[in-house]
Scaffold this active site. Structure first.
Site, PDB file in Angstrom:
ATOM      1  N   CYS A  11       0.785  -0.983   0.069  1.00 54.89           N
ATOM      2  CA  CYS A  11      -0.178  -0.087  -0.045  1.00 54.89           C
ATOM      3  C   CYS A  11       0.748   1.141   0.045  1.00 54.89           C
ATOM      4  CB  CYS A  11      -0.800  -0.097   1.382  1.00 54.89           C
ATOM      5  SG  CYS A  11      -0.316  -0.354   2.505  1.00 54.89           S
ATOM      6  N   HIS A  13      -2.917   0.888   6.336  1.00 55.78           N
ATOM      7  CA  HIS A  13      -3.283   1.007   5.759  1.00 55.78           C
ATOM      8  C   HIS A  13      -2.727   2.289   4.686  1.00 55.78           C
ATOM      9  CE1 HIS A  13      -4.474  -0.699   1.723  1.00 55.78           C
ATOM     10  NE2 HIS A  13      -5.244   1.045   1.484  1.00 55.78           N
ATOM     11  N   ASP A  19      -7.961   5.186  -3.813  1.00 58.17           N
ATOM     12  CA  ASP A  19      -6.476   3.476  -2.410  1.00 58.17           C
ATOM     13  C   ASP A  19      -6.390   2.906  -4.261  1.00 58.17           C
ATOM     14  OD1 ASP A  19      -5.369   1.439  -1.255  1.00 58.17           O
ATOM     15  OD2 ASP A  19      -7.325   1.222  -0.465  1.00 58.17           O
TER      16      ASP A  19
END
Lengths: 344, 680
Positions: free
Chosen positions: B413, B457, B473
């Protein structure tokens, strides 16, 4: 020590003592004599923390501070649990005394300078086991007493020997620190009981030979007198049972000296070779004991009282009581008080 | 040491139990204390036990003083101080052991046992688990039993001691609860820094340097547990924002606390609002993870102008807070972006990522002003090119963005969020990086969401005029399962090793069992932590408020305590009345009364009169109601047995049972001539 030289600590202590004495006086006024038996109700049980209690309080205070400082919830929980236990101990300790029935048992008379044993009967009527009860009078404390639920137990207390006289049982203190020792619950009892202290026997013959001879003459003269024989009655001393007669006839017979005859021994105040009252009483006491040991009938002449001749335990008791009571107004038994009102 | 008679024993009654209780109380310390402390305590206790068994006197005062000085010296050598949590605890343990060793009289034992309580409380410096709580109860139970024995004046039976001490704990429990809830709490510390000695915890870092979170991603410890009130948002909406990063130096993203506090946005449609209670482990930081997008926060938290939530102080204890989120209300919606904020969110070091900039220039040429199309192009690039999601990416050198985008093309991420932000900024779209938690594990047992450190995250927010900061995202483009099913949903792709706890499927039953047990344990721990450990001034305030009281007002605290203890006293009163053993003779009399009353009701005048002997009464009943003769005869028989014959307890019980049955039996006259035969 002059008053001005008292340190502050000492002054505080003396003030504390005065306060305590005041409280004791107040309590004593509240509770007069209880008679032969009493039950401990809520109105007469007192409770205060002990030194260990204050120590625990301090420790819990530190724990609480720590819990706050470290925001530690488990420390809060444990501290509060212990506070709860400590609080409930008030109730546990109080309950250990509450509803207890106490009665004074007759005190066995003693001779002067012999230790005195005082007994109270303690009885539970609530169906609770009682533990670690301490009976104390003055500074003297009994062994811990435990009472099973609905049972009873005798608390015995040994006191130092007082002088000759008739005394009243002083105020009794029944206390307990069970179960945790952080609290002291107690009650003052005013059970009444008579304490007889006979004079200490002193052999008059050891001091003055003249009288000893006289007494000896009496004895010889009496020994030649024939005995009166009569059937056994319960209570007769076994030493005077005619064992040979028992073997022959199968019945119990007693050898008895005839009372009131010229064989009767008169134990006389005025014939004692001493001028001091207590010394005379001691000698009289010795003579009574000697006469009883020999199984003779005897009478007692005191300045204000004459005991008709007789023989046996009852006569002995009457005679010795007369000596104990002689010119003596009943007073509370003098017992040293502890400095502290509460004790173990 | 002289051989002594057993005369000192009555004073030392209870020492045996103290010799058992104190080691039990001290045992949890063995895991946290230096070995020599443990050995010294064990040696002192063993030696004292031996002396006691052999009926010997304890060591002399001089020797004890020497030992105490020696132990104090050792402690000082070890810690350089005698105070503080660790040194203080070590000293306490040693002194307790020496006190026990030198015990001469009752007072010594009592002091030793009091120190024992203190030893128990110091355990919580190191461990606050439920296991320790249970162990503390055991310790306190034994210590109290020993204290009772010391003061009992005679040896009590083990069973009796155990029961007595146990009941004392039970009686104290309500006290503990009332005080725990209502005792005025202040925000610690009163002095010093209590957390100084504590071990470091893993938490989100204030910096994002592609490669940083990786160690968190391997960490299965729980960081946060959440209970939702009402509906539970779908996993793909569960973004827990913690830190917002706007400043980029070409390699690292830097979090900042924002300039000022701003108002929270008003919640929109109520069915979009999610209310929840979060229990957060200490992070040693000020940020508060909240569900996107916050619309209600606890009082001691602020909403900063960079849309990050911070608490008024660092979180050094486990805390619990209530908050609300509106899933569809991005920050800044309907507002304009200030010029300075826009510039900050566009800033890129001039030399950063030349290849990326060139690529973005191509996209601009293709899509013109359409920011959405540019965003889509970037996401498409991640989805199309051979990018892969891996927790073990190759290390990046040189320009991290270009190297990731064009060479390694493997990362997690952080890599994607960082690269995406650079791409967007190159395109002139204000963008920032947000870190926090995403996903988590739904715990069926207890119905709560468990977020581990591994759920950390990073994602992006881009500014779209009129719409606000919209969440994008990029990881969802490359690894949608990471978002949909949490980090546990990842299947370790190319056979790369995944942490054990991430692979729940296809495991043997032993592991399945282990995870089942783990779930249970986490549930219990969650309850323990949220109900007990997380109770703080804030929670107390909320609890008081629920009853219309103010926890900061001493009068209300007194009220609460008064009501609590009043209720407790009432319950105790009722209970003690109910529990009072009925006088043994009362039971048969009550039964007699009941039977008499029932017969009286059948036929007036047939009840027993107060003065009437039972036999006379039964005779009277038998004359009037011959049909009741067997009943009253039997009753009288058993009644007299119980009342007047000394019976063994079990006989008594048998008679009482019979009496009870008789008193309740049917009294109706047998219908000798039923008017209507009953048909079945």
């Amino acid at each position: 020590m002059r008053a001005s030289s008292l340190g502050p600590a000492e002054r505080l202590r003396s003030q504390g003592r005065r306060l305590r004495e005041g409280v004791i006086r107040w309590v004593a006024r509240r509770h007069r004599d209880d008679g032969a038996q009493t039950t401990l109700g809520r109105d007469r049980i007192y409770i205060l923390p002990t030194r260990a209690g204050y120590t625990l309080l301090a420790i819990l205070g530190v724990m609480l501070l720590g819990a706050i400082n470290y925001s530690n919830n488990m420390a809060f929980l444990l501290t509060f649990l212990l506070i709860g236990i400590g609080h409930n101990a008030i109730w546990y300790t109080h309950r250990n005394l509450l509803g207890l029935k106490a009665s004074a048992l007759p005190t066995t008379p003693v001779f002067a300078n012999q230790p005195l044993s005082v007994s109270l009967r303690l009885e539970d009527t609530c169906g609770r086991d009682r533990e670690a009860l301490h009976l104390s009078i003055g500074e003297y404390t009994s062994e811990p007493v435990a009472i099973p639920g609905r049972g009873q137990q005798v608390a015995c207390l040994s006191l130092p020997a007082p002088g000759r006289g008739v005394y009243r049982l002083p105020r009794q203190h029944l206390g307990t620190q069970y179960p945790l020792g952080i609290l002291n619950a107690w009650s003052w009892l005013g059970l009444t009981s008579e304490i007889l202290v006979y004079p200490q026997p002193v052999d008059p013959g050891a001091a003055h030979t003249g009288l000893g001879d006289q007494a000896g003459a009496h004895r010889r003269q009496d020994a030649s007198t024939p005995d009166h024989i009569r059937p056994y009655r319960p209570g007769d001393p076994p030493g005077r049972i005619l064992w040979k007669a028992l073997a022959r006839t199968g019945k119990l017979h007693i050898r008895e000296t005839v009372a009131g005859g010229r064989d009767t021994l008169w134990i006389d105040w005025s014939s004692m070779p001493a001028s001091d009252t207590e010394a005379r009483l001691s000698m009289l006491c010795h003579q009574i004991l000697t006469a009883e040991a020999e199984g003779r009938a005897w009478g007692l002449r005191l300045p204000d009282q004459t005991l008709p001749p007789g023989q046996g335990p009852a006569q002995r008791e009457r005679g010795l009581r007369a000596l104990a009571e002689f010119r003596f107004e009943p007073i509370p038994l003098p017992v040293a008080e502890t400095a502290r009102g509460t004790k173990k | 040491m002289n051989r002594s008679s057993r005369q000192h024993l009555p004073e030392l009654r209870g020492l045996e139990l103290a010799l058992l209780a104190l080691p039990v109380a001290a045992l949890p310390h063995a895991w946290h204390q230096p070995l020599w402390v443990t050995l010294l305590v064990a040696a002192a206790i063993l030696l004292r036990s031996w002396l006691h068994l052999r009926d010997r006197k304890p060591p002399s005062i001089g020797l004890m003083a020497l030992l105490a000085a020696f132990a104090g010296g050792l402690t000082f050598l070890q810690y350089g101080t005698l105070f503080g949590q660790e040194a203080g605890t070590a000293l306490l343990l040693v002194m307790m052991a020496l006190k026990l060793l030198e015990t001469r009289n009752r007072r010594d034992i009592v002091i030793g046992l009091f120190l024992g309580y203190f030893v128990v409380v110091t355990t919580y410096f190191f461990d606050q688990s439920m296991l320790i709580a249970a162990w503390s109860l055991l310790s306190a139970w034994l210590l109290t039993a020993a204290l009772v024995q010391v003061h009992a004046g005679r040896p009590l039976e083990r069973r009796r001691l155990a029961k007595h001490s146990g009941w004392m704990m039970v009686h104290a429990f309500p006290f503990m609860l009332i005080l725990f809830v209502a005792f005025p709490r202040v925000q610690g510390p009163l002095w010093g820094d209590p957390q100084r000695d504590e071990v470091a915890t893993t938490a989100l870092s204030g910096e994002l340097n592609p490669g940083d979170i990786a160690e968190l991603l391997q960490d299965e410890t729980t960081t946060m547990r959440v209970q939702f009130h009402g509906s539970v948002p779908p996993p793909r909406a569960q973004y827990w924002r913690a830190l917002v990063m706007t400043d980029f130096d070409g390699r690292r993203w830097q979090a900042e606390g924002g300039q000022s506090s701003i108002e929270l946005p008003q919640p929109g449609d109520s069915d979009r609002v999610v209310a929840y209670t979060a229990t957060l482990e200490p992070t040693r930081m000020r940020y508060l993870p909240v569900l996107d997008y916050p619309v209600a926060l606890p009082d001691n938290a602020e909403y900063r102008d960079n849309h990050q939530v911070v608490r008024d102080r660092r979180i050094v204890n486990r805390i619990q807070y209530d908050a609300e989120a509106d899933l569809t209300r991005p920050p800044g919606a309907g507002e304009a972006l200030s010029r300075s904020a826009r510039e900050r969110a566009l800033e890129l070091p001039p030399s950063a990522a030349p290849r990326a900039r060139a690529e973005v220039a191509l996209w601009r040429a293709t899509h013109g002003d359409d920011d959405r199309a540019i965003i889509q192009a970037a996401l498409d690039r991640f989805a199309a090119a051979p990018y892969r999601y891996t927790l073990q990416p190759p290390t990046l050198e040189g320009d991290v963005t270009d190297q990731f985008l064009f060479e390694t093309q493997a990362g997690y991420c952080e890599h994607y969020a960082s690269a995406f932000a650079v791409l967007m900024r190159s395109a002139g779209i204000p963008t920032r990086v947000v870190t926090g938690y995403q996903g988590g594990e739904w715990m069926q047992r207890g119905e709560y969401l468990r977020l581990r450190n591994a759920d950390a995250h990073a994602w992006n927010e881009v500014w779209l005029d009129g719409e606000g900061w919209i969440r994008v995202d990029p990881t969802a483009a490359i690894a949608p399962e990471r978002i949909e099913a949490g980090i546990g949903g990842l299947t370790g792709g190319d056979g790369e090793p995944m942490p054990d706890f991430l692979r729940r499927d296809g495991l043997g039953w032993v592991q399945q069992l282990r995870f089942g047990f783990e779930d249970w344990r986490d549930f219990a721990r969650f309850r323990w932590e949220s109900w007990v450990l997380a109770f703080d001034p804030e929670r107390q305030r909320e609890l008081f408020a629920r009853f219309g009281l103010d926890a900061t007002d001493w009068r209300d605290i007194v009220t609460a305590l008064g009501v609590g203890f009043g209720l407790l006293a009432a319950v105790a009163l009722v209970w003690s009345g109910w529990r009072r053993p009925r006088r043994q003779l009362e039971v048969p009399d009550r039964l007699l009364h009941r039977l008499s009353r029932r017969i009286e009701r059948q036929q007036t005048g047939l009840g027993r009169r107060p003065h009437e002997p039972v036999i006379t009464w039964t005779r009277r009943v038998k004359v009037a109601r011959p049909d009741l003769a067997p009943l009253v005869d039997a009753f009288a028989e058993h009644y007299n047995r119980v009342r007047f014959a000394p019976a063994r307890p079990d006989d008594r019980a048998r008679h009482l049972t019979t009496l009870r049955r008789l008193a309740a039996s049917d009294l109706r006259k047998p219908a000798a001539d039923p008017p209507l035969p009953r048909t079945t």
